[in-house]
Motif scaffolding. Structure first.
Motif, short mmCIF file in Angstrom:
data_model
loop_
_atom_site.label_atom_id
_atom_site.label_comp_id
_atom_site.label_asym_id
_atom_site.label_seq_id
_atom_site.Cartn_x
_atom_site.Cartn_y
_atom_site.Cartn_z
N ARG A 1 0.84 -1.19 0.00
CA ARG A 1 0.00 0.00 0.00
C ARG A 1 0.87 1.25 0.00
O ARG A 1 2.01 1.23 0.47
CB ARG A 1 -0.90 0.01 1.23
CG ARG A 1 -1.84 -1.18 1.35
CD ARG A 1 -2.56 -1.17 2.69
NE ARG A 1 -3.36 0.04 2.87
CZ ARG A 1 -3.88 0.41 4.03
NH1 ARG A 1 -3.66 -0.32 5.12
NH2 ARG A 1 -4.60 1.50 4.13
N ALA A 2 0.34 2.32 -0.54
CA ALA A 2 1.04 3.60 -0.48
C ALA A 2 1.12 4.05 0.97
O ALA A 2 0.22 3.78 1.78
CB ALA A 2 0.30 4.63 -1.32
N PRO A 3 2.21 4.73 1.38
CA PRO A 3 2.30 5.23 2.75
C PRO A 3 1.10 6.07 3.13
O PRO A 3 0.56 6.83 2.32
CB PRO A 3 3.59 6.07 2.73
CG PRO A 3 4.42 5.43 1.65
CD PRO A 3 3.44 5.02 0.60
N HIS A 4 0.66 5.93 4.38
CA HIS A 4 -0.59 6.55 4.83
C HIS A 4 -0.50 6.81 6.33
O HIS A 4 0.37 6.27 7.02
CB HIS A 4 -1.77 5.63 4.53
CG HIS A 4 -1.61 4.26 5.14
ND1 HIS A 4 -1.94 3.96 6.44
CD2 HIS A 4 -1.12 3.11 4.60
CE1 HIS A 4 -1.67 2.69 6.69
NE2 HIS A 4 -1.16 2.15 5.59
N LEU A 5 -1.40 7.62 6.83
CA LEU A 5 -1.50 7.81 8.27
C LEU A 5 -1.91 6.51 8.93
O LEU A 5 -2.66 5.72 8.34
CB LEU A 5 -2.51 8.91 8.60
CG LEU A 5 -2.14 10.32 8.17
CD1 LEU A 5 -3.29 11.28 8.46
CD2 LEU A 5 -0.87 10.80 8.87
N CYS B 1 2.41 2.66 9.00
CA CYS B 1 2.11 3.61 7.92
C CYS B 1 2.41 3.03 6.55
O CYS B 1 2.30 3.74 5.54
CB CYS B 1 2.92 4.89 8.11
SG CYS B 1 2.59 5.78 9.65
N ASP B 2 2.81 1.76 6.48
CA ASP B 2 3.22 1.12 5.23
C ASP B 2 4.35 1.86 4.55
O ASP B 2 4.46 1.87 3.31
CB ASP B 2 2.03 0.94 4.28
CG ASP B 2 1.18 -0.27 4.65
OD1 ASP B 2 1.75 -1.35 4.85
OD2 ASP B 2 -0.04 -0.11 4.76
N SER C 1 9.02 9.03 1.69
CA SER C 1 7.62 8.65 1.52
C SER C 1 6.68 9.84 1.55
O SER C 1 5.48 9.68 1.31
CB SER C 1 7.22 7.64 2.62
OG SER C 1 8.02 6.48 2.54
N LEU D 1 5.57 11.67 4.11
CA LEU D 1 4.55 11.49 5.14
C LEU D 1 5.06 12.03 6.47
O LEU D 1 6.20 11.78 6.85
CB LEU D 1 4.21 10.00 5.28
CG LEU D 1 3.07 9.63 6.22
CD1 LEU D 1 1.73 10.13 5.68
CD2 LEU D 1 3.03 8.12 6.42
N VAL E 1 3.84 12.24 10.62
CA VAL E 1 2.92 11.60 11.55
C VAL E 1 3.31 11.97 12.97
O VAL E 1 4.48 11.85 13.33
CB VAL E 1 2.96 10.06 11.40
CG1 VAL E 1 1.91 9.42 12.28
CG2 VAL E 1 2.79 9.64 9.96
#
Length: 595
Positions: free
Chosen positions: A498-502, A540-541, A520, A522, A524
């Motif tokens: 998966r794409a990096p995310h919260l 966060c992937d 990435s 991102l 957090v």
């Protein structure tokens, strides 16, 4: 040693197990660490014992690591230390459980006869997280090193049957008489005395992997800031010229193509900026929204290394938040928060040929290398191999040609995938199509060259394979990735990336220091529900690299672009200055990691 002087130990148990899928922390791990005792004789072969196998052949198994040995005395030590009464033979992933043959007595290169087979000791165990899985003790990898009880691998000199109850007869002493425990400490523990590294490298039986590690330590023995180069394998780079971020002024904005532009950065007070190494990058911290999270991006330096100013060249992506902000809002005279030059994708010194291979804006770091070679008046063969759409979209076209003209042994191969009508074959470009293995196979590239590649991942993978096919040694092929690095998660079965995310709750977005993953894109807030920065990155992937997860192996070692961390547990050996081990650290203030 004569057979009459032989030292005798006993083979207590023969343990085997085929790799299998094991559930672990929400993932599936394919591992052969679950070994069980077997009755009767078992045939030991060059690569394995019948009925046995390894899940991760990159870290275990093979000729140099055919058989793993662990000692009954160490079992007793761990029963006391861990207060465990449930330990049975094979619990440490070993093939042979023995009485005697302590890590403090057995030496690298010692030879033994067990049953009908003969063996040679090649290296200590390489500790990874899977022994902790098997033992249900997450810190086990670090404990094995700290308590100097790693166990060791042997290669099979003569195939034959072995059986529990066999005598173990020492038939030859290893040269240098360096024990398994001392060899393990030499690589993993702080210190790495030069004399001991030289001594270890003289042992013919030592596995090639360990020899490479000791040589890397020896090459950096006089640099206390280099960290444990025997574990990271990274090229030597100086520590960052300044901590965190400092303001630099935009002195000029220069168009390169319709989508690529350069920013020239200087010190606000006019003082020369610290010199960068050819191939390094800097980090920008941007704040498009004053109250929003920062955008952290890294950009390779594309100008002349050692110049008093820095130049970066940015491709404006159609939906790129950072590149769009730089294009629309940044003007001459503006101040930007900039991190010091970093990175180990660096032009190596020497006299062998150099291949500078790129596609599109990937030319930026290798252009800095070309500047350095031209400035030095290098007599090395220099090959500039570049792929672009056409002459209009080819960045630095005239600049590259001018630099190559300053080199006495320069070669250029330009490939256009969609040349314009006015682009001249043989003048503006050498071949039509994408720069590919087929194109470079017949142009006479030297096989003793150092190659530096930058561009899309698929491009670098394909060209790296092509260069290896031409006979260039893999260790001479260097790549630079703009985005997130490919993950290293040994044994973990690949799933959908998966794409990096919260992160999701619980735990979720916290109220602690802001943690930014630069590659990435991102940021957090830290939540104490995560034990380590590695666990936060995984939630966060963000692609991560690790093996031991306990501060031993340094596979996770990452540049800390700004901020600071606390360690729990403390790493066995410290990382290089300016770097951090995410697997055992927590942020103590807002921090930016090169992940």
């Amino acid at each position: 040693m004569n057979e009459g002087d032989a030292q005798v130990s006993i083979l207590i148990s023969v343990n085997v197990g085929k790799p299998k899928d094991v559930s672990w922390q929400g993932s599936t791990v394919y591992t052969g660490v679950w070994k069980e005792p077997v009755r009767g004789p078992r045939m030991v072969r060059r690569l394995n014992i019948d009925g046995d196998g390894q899940g991760d052949l990159g870290g275990h198994g093979g000729e140099q690591r055919a058989v793993l040995v662990y000692q009954l005395e160490s079992y007793e030590h761990w029963r006391r230390e861990l207060k465990r009464d449930d330990l049975t033979h094979g619990n440490f992933g070993e093939n042979l459980t023995v009485e005697g043959m302590s890590d403090a007595e057995v030496c690298i290169g010692d030879r033994y006869r067990i049953g009908d087979a003969t063996f040679e000791v090649t290296q200590p165990r390489v500790t990874c997280y899977r022994v902790g899985m098997r033992m249900r003790e997450p810190q086990m990898a670090a404990l094995l090193v700290a308590h100097r009880r790693p166990g060791f691998y042997m290669r099979v000199l003569t195939e034959g049957e072995v059986e529990a109850g066999d005598e173990i007869v020492k038939i030859a002493d290893g040269p240098e008489h360096m024990t398994v425990a001392d060899m393990d400490a030499l690589l993993y523990l702080p210190g790495h005395p030069r004399s001991e590294l030289v001594r270890g490298l003289r042992i013919p039986a030592l596995s090639p992997g360990w020899k490479s590690s000791l040589q890397a330590l020896l090459d950096n023995a006089d640099d206390p800031a280099a960290g444990n180069r025997g574990l990271t394998g990274a090229a030597t780079a100086p520590p960052p010229a300044w901590p965190g971020f400092r303001p630099l002024k935009v002195a000029r904005i220069e168009p390169e193509t319709s989508s690529i532009f350069s920013l020239v950065l200087t010190s606000p007070d006019g003082a020369p900026l610290p010199p960068a190494r050819p191939g390094q990058f800097i980090t920008l911290r941007l704040r498009p929204a004053p109250d929003g999270p920062p955008l952290i991006r890294t950009y390779s330096l594309s100008g002349q290394p050692g110049a008093p100013e820095y130049r970066i060249s940015v491709k404006q992506e159609p939906h790129g938040a950072a590149s769009g902000h730089l294009r629309r809002n940044v003007r001459k005279g503006h101040l930007l928060d900039v991190g010091a030059p970093r990175g180990t994708f660096i032009l190596a010194e020497g006299g062998n040929p150099v291949l500078l291979v790129s596609a599109g804006v990937g030319a930026t770091p290798v252009l800095a290398m070309l500047h350095a070679l031209a400035e030095a008046g290098s007599e090395r063969q220099v090959w500039w191999l570049h792929g672009a759409r056409d002459s209009v979209s080819q960045p630095f076209r005239q600049e590259v040609r001018a630099l190559l003209q300053r080199l006495p042994s320069a070669h250029m191969h330009i490939s256009y995938s969609s040349p314009q009508a006015e682009d001249r074959l043989g003048v503006d470009y050498a071949a039509m199509g994408r720069l590919s293995a087929e194109q470079i196979s017949g142009i006479g590239l030297p096989t003793d060259a150092d190659a530096y590649l930058c561009g899309p991942v698929a491009f670098m993978d394909s060209l790296s394979e092509a260069l290896r096919g031409l006979g260039i040694a893999p260790e001479r092929i260097h790549t630079e990735v703009f985005g997130a690095l490919s993950a290293i998660r040994p044994g973990v079965t690949a799933g959908t990336q998966r794409a990096p995310h919260l992160p999701a709750r619980p735990p979720g977005p916290g109220t602690g220091p802001m943690v930014s993953f630069a590659r990435s894109g991102l940021s957090v807030p830290w939540d104490a529900g995560y034990n380590t920065l590695l666990e936060l990155a995984e939630a966060c992937d963000v692609p991560t690299r690790w093996s031991c997860r306990t501060g031993v192996c340094h596979t996770c070692e990452t540049a800390l672009l700004s901020g600071s961390v606390d360690y729990s547990p403390e790493p066995i050996d410290v990382p290089a200055e300016g770097n951090v081990l995410p697997c055992c650290s927590q942020p103590s203030m807002d921090s930016v990691l090169d992940l």
